[in-house]
Enzyme design. Structure first.
Site, PDB file in Angstrom:
ATOM      1  N   SER A  17       0.858  -1.183   0.000  1.00 54.83           N
ATOM      2  CA  SER A  17       0.000   0.000   0.000  1.00 54.83           C
ATOM      3  C   SER A  17       0.892   1.231   0.000  1.00 54.83           C
ATOM      4  O   SER A  17       2.119   1.121   0.048  1.00 54.83           O
ATOM      5  CB  SER A  17      -0.883   0.011   1.243  1.00 54.83           C
ATOM      6  OG  SER A  17      -0.104   0.364   2.366  1.00 54.83           O
ATOM      7  N   LYS A  18       0.250   2.384  -0.028  1.00 53.96           N
ATOM      8  CA  LYS A  18       1.014   3.640  -0.092  1.00 53.96           C
ATOM      9  C   LYS A  18       1.969   3.811   1.085  1.00 53.96           C
ATOM     10  O   LYS A  18       2.948   4.537   0.979  1.00 53.96           O
ATOM     11  CB  LYS A  18       0.054   4.828  -0.147  1.00 53.96           C
ATOM     12  CG  LYS A  18      -0.595   4.928  -1.505  1.00 53.96           C
ATOM     13  CD  LYS A  18      -1.320   6.238  -1.671  1.00 53.96           C
ATOM     14  CE  LYS A  18      -2.092   6.232  -2.968  1.00 53.96           C
ATOM     15  NZ  LYS A  18      -3.335   6.961  -2.899  1.00 53.96           N
ATOM     16  N   ARG A  19       1.658   3.144   2.191  1.00 50.37           N
ATOM     17  CA  ARG A  19       2.563   3.221   3.342  1.00 50.37           C
ATOM     18  C   ARG A  19       3.968   2.770   2.965  1.00 50.37           C
ATOM     19  O   ARG A  19       4.953   3.169   3.573  1.00 50.37           O
ATOM     20  CB  ARG A  19       2.077   2.300   4.468  1.00 50.37           C
ATOM     21  CG  ARG A  19       0.939   2.829   5.283  1.00 50.37           C
ATOM     22  CD  ARG A  19       0.616   1.864   6.405  1.00 50.37           C
ATOM     23  NE  ARG A  19       0.223   0.551   5.902  1.00 50.37           N
ATOM     24  CZ  ARG A  19       0.889  -0.562   6.106  1.00 50.37           C
ATOM     25  NH1 ARG A  19       1.997  -0.562   6.803  1.00 50.37           N
ATOM     26  NH2 ARG A  19       0.457  -1.706   5.612  1.00 50.37           N
TER      27      ARG A  19
END
Ligand code: GLU
Length: 485
Positions: free
Chosen positions: A250-252
């Site tokens: 994910s963007k994390r």
């Protein structure tokens, strides 16, 4: 004849997972001389947008995943936007009703919500209870007469639905766990299961290669194929991509948009190579592949069932390798826009100075992991006088003795013949020795004076490429340079 498709829903940019699915389909098509179809599944009008379609198309083009049928190129099964195919889906839903494989459902959302809440209150999960499957002809006539909206539900037969997954092997689902699912909503919108199967049938898709998150959808879709009297395609469900912490990517974890990697200075060759090895293996340790080499090596059987981990350092490594493999001329072409944007481009780099810039790139390209870094390494070669990094100056230019020695060196280099690596080096060492200064100190100081930095490619090669006049000027400027206190 292999026919595969990439069928993105344009509700976001092209992300790493989607790009990998597209790549596997594309590789399989190219490997077998088949057809790669791009179908845009834009039925969710609220969440889909043209910008997203454009973003997906740009991402695929950047990666070089060209499609044989789809938006822009057309093809025998047009239209390739699902939203333009809904009438066909409605017609097929009605056909299933006529064939007794589906039925009208008049239950309202409220009624079903109440039943679901009741069941949950008893700690049970509710699946559709077939109220409408059991209605009498009179009841139905009355509901029709009152204009009650109706959906269409697929009648799930008893038994099991087995299918063979080319990645996971044989899989069977107990139909008792599949409720009679809706294929056409009461507002006449077809659901995903119907649309995807209808389009895959109409587009004669032979292999469905898609993410693991679709495995649980497959039995419903296989049942639809059977109801239409069509042999289902082969399925290959590709494992998820996880971040280095083993959580779903994910963007994390950093950039997930493919075009973001373009902006960050990655080559499409590197991205393709990296994505191919996320979940696929050639069956040996080989890692570096060109696009053509991947096509030649790719098999669906080589896709592993286990989840794949996205390792950014590995991507950097691939990028470094592919930058080094690219000819300097090809590299220059890739850099042109970036150089322009940075104000570093002059047209003579493509004409009178092309030989020179290619030699500079030969020197610099083994040193970098990203195009941005290369741009940065190029800067001292392309500006008049590069800024001096204060910490480099503090480290190597703080001695007044060394600073004035740079002027002596400048004078010596003004006349040395030829202005080549060996003669420059000998001159520098002799200058240092005469002054009783360590050669290393003068080398460091020269590098900072000339490039502005504490590190660079091999100094003597850099000096030769910069040329005598430039080197002498940059060394002399240090006389007037006052290091920060
Ligand atoms: N449009 C679906 C998605 O983006 C893909 C459907 C499929 O591949 O069957 O998840």
């Amino acid at each position: 004849m292999v026919r595969v498709r990439f069928a993105p829903s344009p509700t976001g940019y092209l992300h790493v997972g989607g790009a990998r699915t597209a790549l596997f389909n594309w590789l399989y098509a190219r490997r077998h001389g088949g057809t790669f179809v791009l179908r845009i599944e834009d039925t969710d009008a609220e969440r889909s947008s043209w910008d997203m379609v454009a973003g997906i198309v740009d991402g695929l083009r950047w990666l070089g995943l060209d499609w044989d049928e789809g938006p822009d190129v057309g093809g025998p099964h047009a239209p390739y936007f699902q939203s333009q195919r809904l009438d066909r889906h409605r017609e097929l839903a009605e056909r299933l009703v006529r064939d007794g494989r589906a039925y009208y459902c008049y239950c309202t959302a409220d009624e079903m919500q109440r039943k679901r809440a009741d069941a949950e209150g008893r700690g049970e999960t509710w699946t559709y209870d077939r109220t409408c499957e059991r209605r009498s002809a009179d009841e139905i006539a009355a509901l029709e007469a009152s204009g009650t909206p109706r959906a269409i539900r697929f009648r799930v037969p008893p038994g099991e639905t087995p299918f063979t997954d080319l990645v996971h092997g044989p899989i069977a689902f107990d139909n008792a766990n599949l409720e009679d699912f809706v294929i056409l909503r009461s507002d006449r919108q077809p659901t995903y299961h119907l649309s995807v199967v209808a389009d895959d049938i109409d587009m004669a898709i032979t292999h469905v290669v898609r993410g693991d998150d679709h495995i649980s959808n497959t039995p419903k879709q296989v049942l639809l194929y059977q109801a239409f009297g069509v042999t289902p395609p082969a399925f290959a469900h590709v494992p998820l991509i996880l971040g280095p912490d083993k959580k779903r990517l994910s963007k994390r974890h950093g950039a997930t948009s493919v075009m973001e990697y373009h902006r960050l200075g990655y080559l499409p060759e590197a991205m393709v190579n990296f994505l191919a090895l996320l979940g696929w293996s050639p069956g040996n340790d080989r890692e570096l592949f060109s696009r053509d080499e991947l096509v030649a090596a790719f098999t669906l059987e080589g896709i592993s069932g286990g989840n794949a981990v996205f390792n950014p350092e590995k991507l950097d490594w691939f990028n470094q390798q592919h930058i080094a493999r690219l000819s300097s001329a090809a590299l220059l072409a890739r850099l042109e826009t970036r150089l322009e944007d940075a104000g570093l481009w002059t047209d003579d780099l493509a004409t009178t100075r092309v030989g020179w810039i290619l030699s500079v790139l030969d020197l610099l390209k083994p040193r970098v992991k990203k195009l941005d870094q290369l741009l940065d390494e190029l800067r001292p070669f392309l500006v008049d006088d590069p800024e001096i990094d204060p910490s480099a100056a503090q480290k190597y230019l703080s001695s007044g003795e060394v600073r004035s020695l740079l002027d002596t060196l400048a004078s010596a280099l003004e006349t040395v013949e030829p202005f080549g690596e060996a003669t420059i080096e000998a001159t520098l060492r002799a200058t240092a020795e005469r002054a009783g200064v360590k050669a290393a100190a003068l080398i460091h100081a020269t590098r900072v004076a000339v490039t502005g930095r504490a590190v660079s490619a091999g100094l003597f090669q850099v000096l030769v490429l910069l040329g005598r006049e430039c080197v002498v000027r940059r060394l002399r400027r240090i006389l007037n340079y006052t290091p920060a206190a």
